[in-house]
Design an enzyme around this catalytic site. Structure first.
Site, short mmCIF file in Angstrom:
data_model
loop_
_atom_site.label_atom_id
_atom_site.label_comp_id
_atom_site.label_asym_id
_atom_site.label_seq_id
_atom_site.Cartn_x
_atom_site.Cartn_y
_atom_site.Cartn_z
CE1 TYR A 205 -2.78 -3.23 1.70
CE2 TYR A 205 -4.34 -1.54 1.02
CZ TYR A 205 -4.07 -2.85 1.38
OH TYR A 205 -5.09 -3.76 1.42
N PRO A 296 -12.65 0.41 -0.74
CG PRO A 296 -11.72 0.35 -2.88
CD PRO A 296 -12.71 1.09 -2.04
CE LYS A 300 -10.66 -5.54 7.25
NZ LYS A 300 -10.16 -6.88 7.45
CE1 TYR A 388 -5.00 -4.79 4.60
CE2 TYR A 388 -4.92 -7.19 4.71
CZ TYR A 388 -4.90 -6.02 3.98
OH TYR A 388 -4.79 -6.08 2.61
#
Ligand code: FAD
Ligand code: DHB
Length: 394
Positions: A205, A296, A300, A388
């Site tokens: 990310y 997004p 999840k 997460y």
């Protein structure tokens, strides 16, 4: 006169929520019929989510039909957060006591579920037209639809609205019953699927001056990559060359290279947060995207849909075994506790990692401080990791 049939639970939508619910009910000896307006081929090919929480994997495994996921799914025990051109690993295994996530595409989950339903003699009606729901406030609600020119109705004890954000179940609830909470984001994601071995074993990310970017994957041969873009971005403005160029800039890091390959599919997804409260009206229960949407970032959506129907299946099983509605009455409140925590997490990940058009230099400094904090404080990293991999299921 429509052709009439009777079932215990009528399910609208054969997405993850509808199919998992149908199979969980089957395992409890409860009969259901799933009504879907698209074709089986369409839903089994549509590229959507890819990250499964441990709890989702466990549930799919317990249900049976998880063999291919176990074989082909990629288990990850961390992610990288990249900013200022440097990577920082969040070690899920160490921070959560051994938990991880599994990369396995949503359409592969749907293939497995459709196969499991067929093998169990389940009834899913694909390509149903003009689907509508009626008598929601009675003990015999019904679903009407048309198929091959004929009119049909399914008389049920309960209806599960698993028909996604644009479905018909939520709008069939009379005005004034539901309160909707919503936030739109001033950006979207441009996503590609590429014939290229993933350039990292784990997801990356990235926060970059030019906007967010994400490196994900589907298999050892296929990469899935995303770029922050305008919410109304025209995909035709993005040649394959331009997409790779932008990914190369945003993901660049000294000593690391992004492998390119043929782009197999590309598309733009809008982003919003949305919650409908309560998730029930009479004998209609909403589950998954029909009741809530998350942006997004953090992956999840699918997991939340599965968590809802797990609660719903238990409540329905309790009703059929005891005659008591008590768990059904608690359904909405129980789901919403998780839904709001997941909303918070998805909003937080999104806010931390994206550039906002109306931001000022203060906001940007604050985002960088947030990233610095989450990658240097064990407490903060632990909170990210816990969310997460998936908050505990009740
Ligand atoms: P859905 O999967 O939407 O299923 C609903 C089903 O109902 C569909 O099959 C639909 O055809 C059917 N339906 C709709 N209307 C009717 C009707 N009138 N009659 C009968 N059937 C109907 N989540 C992530 O975690 N990560 C991602 O990368 C990600 N990417 C996404 C990309 C896109 C383009 C979209 C749209 C979503 C993405 N999501 C992602 C979200 C995730 O895919 C959803 O949260 C998940 O699919 C929710 O499952 P569901 O079963 O509730 O709804
Ligand atoms: C993917 C999607 C996400 O939204 C995310 O946060 C991580 C991975 C994916 O499609 O692989």
């Amino acid at each position: 006169m429509p052709i009439s049939q009777r079932t215990q639970v009528g399910i609208v939508g054969a997405g993850p929520a509808g199919l998992v619910l149908s199979h969980l009910l089957h395992l409890q000896g409860i009969d259901s019929v799933v009504i879907e307006n698209r074709s089986r081929e369409y839903s089994e090919q549509r590229v959507r989510a890819g990250v499964l929480e441990q709890g989702t994997v466990d549930l799919l495994t317990e249900m049976g039909g998880g063999e291919r996921m176990k074989k082909e799914g990629l288990v990850h025990y961390g992610i990288e957060l990249r900013f200022g051109g440097k990577g920082h690993r969040i070690d899920f295994q160490e921070l959560t006591g051994g938990k991880g996530i599994t990369i396995y595409a949503q359409h592969e989950v749907l293939k497995d579920l459709n196969n499991a339903r067929s093998a169990a003699g389940g009834q899913t009606i694909f390509e149903a037209e003009n689907v509508s729901v009626h008598n929601l406030n009675t003990s015999h609600p019904k679903i009407r639809y048309e198929k091959d020119g004929g009119a049909h109705e399914v008389i049920c004890d309960f209806i599960a609205g698993c028909d996604g954000f644009h479905g018909i179940c939520r709008p069939s609830i009379p005005p004034g019953v539901i309160v909707e909470y919503e936030r739109e984001y001033p950006f979207g994601w441009l996503g590609i699927l590429a014939q290229a071995p993933p350039s990292s074993e784990e997801l990356i990310y990235t926060y970059h001056d030019r906007g967010f970017a994400l490196l994900s994957m589907r298999s050892p041969q296929i990469s899935r990559l995303y770029l922050q873009c305008a919410p109304d971005e025209n995909i035709d403005d993005w040649s394959d060359e331009r997409i790779w160029q932008e990914l190369q800039i945003r993901l660049s890091s000294p000593g690391w290279a992004l492998t390119e390959g043929a782009i197999l599919q590309k598309g733009v997804t809008g982003m919003r947060s949305f919650v409908a409260e309560p998730m029930q009206y009479g004998r209609l229960f909403l589950a998954g995207d029909s009741a809530h949407i998350v942006p997004p970032t953090g992956a999840k959506g699918l997991n939340l849909a599965v968590a809802d129907v797990r609660v719903l299946a238990r409540a329905l099983a309790h009703f059929y075994s005891t005659g008591s509605q008590s768990l059904l009455d608690e359904y909405s409140a129980k789901c919403l506790r998780r839904v709001w925590k997941v909303q918070r997490f998805s909003w937080w990940m999104t806010s931390m990692l994206h550039r906002f058009p109306d931001e000022n230099p203060f906001d940007q400094r604050r985002q960088l401080a947030e990233l610095d904090y989450v990658t240097s404080s064990r407490a903060a990293a632990k909170s990210l990791a816990e969310n997460y991999v998936g908050l505990p299921l009740e």
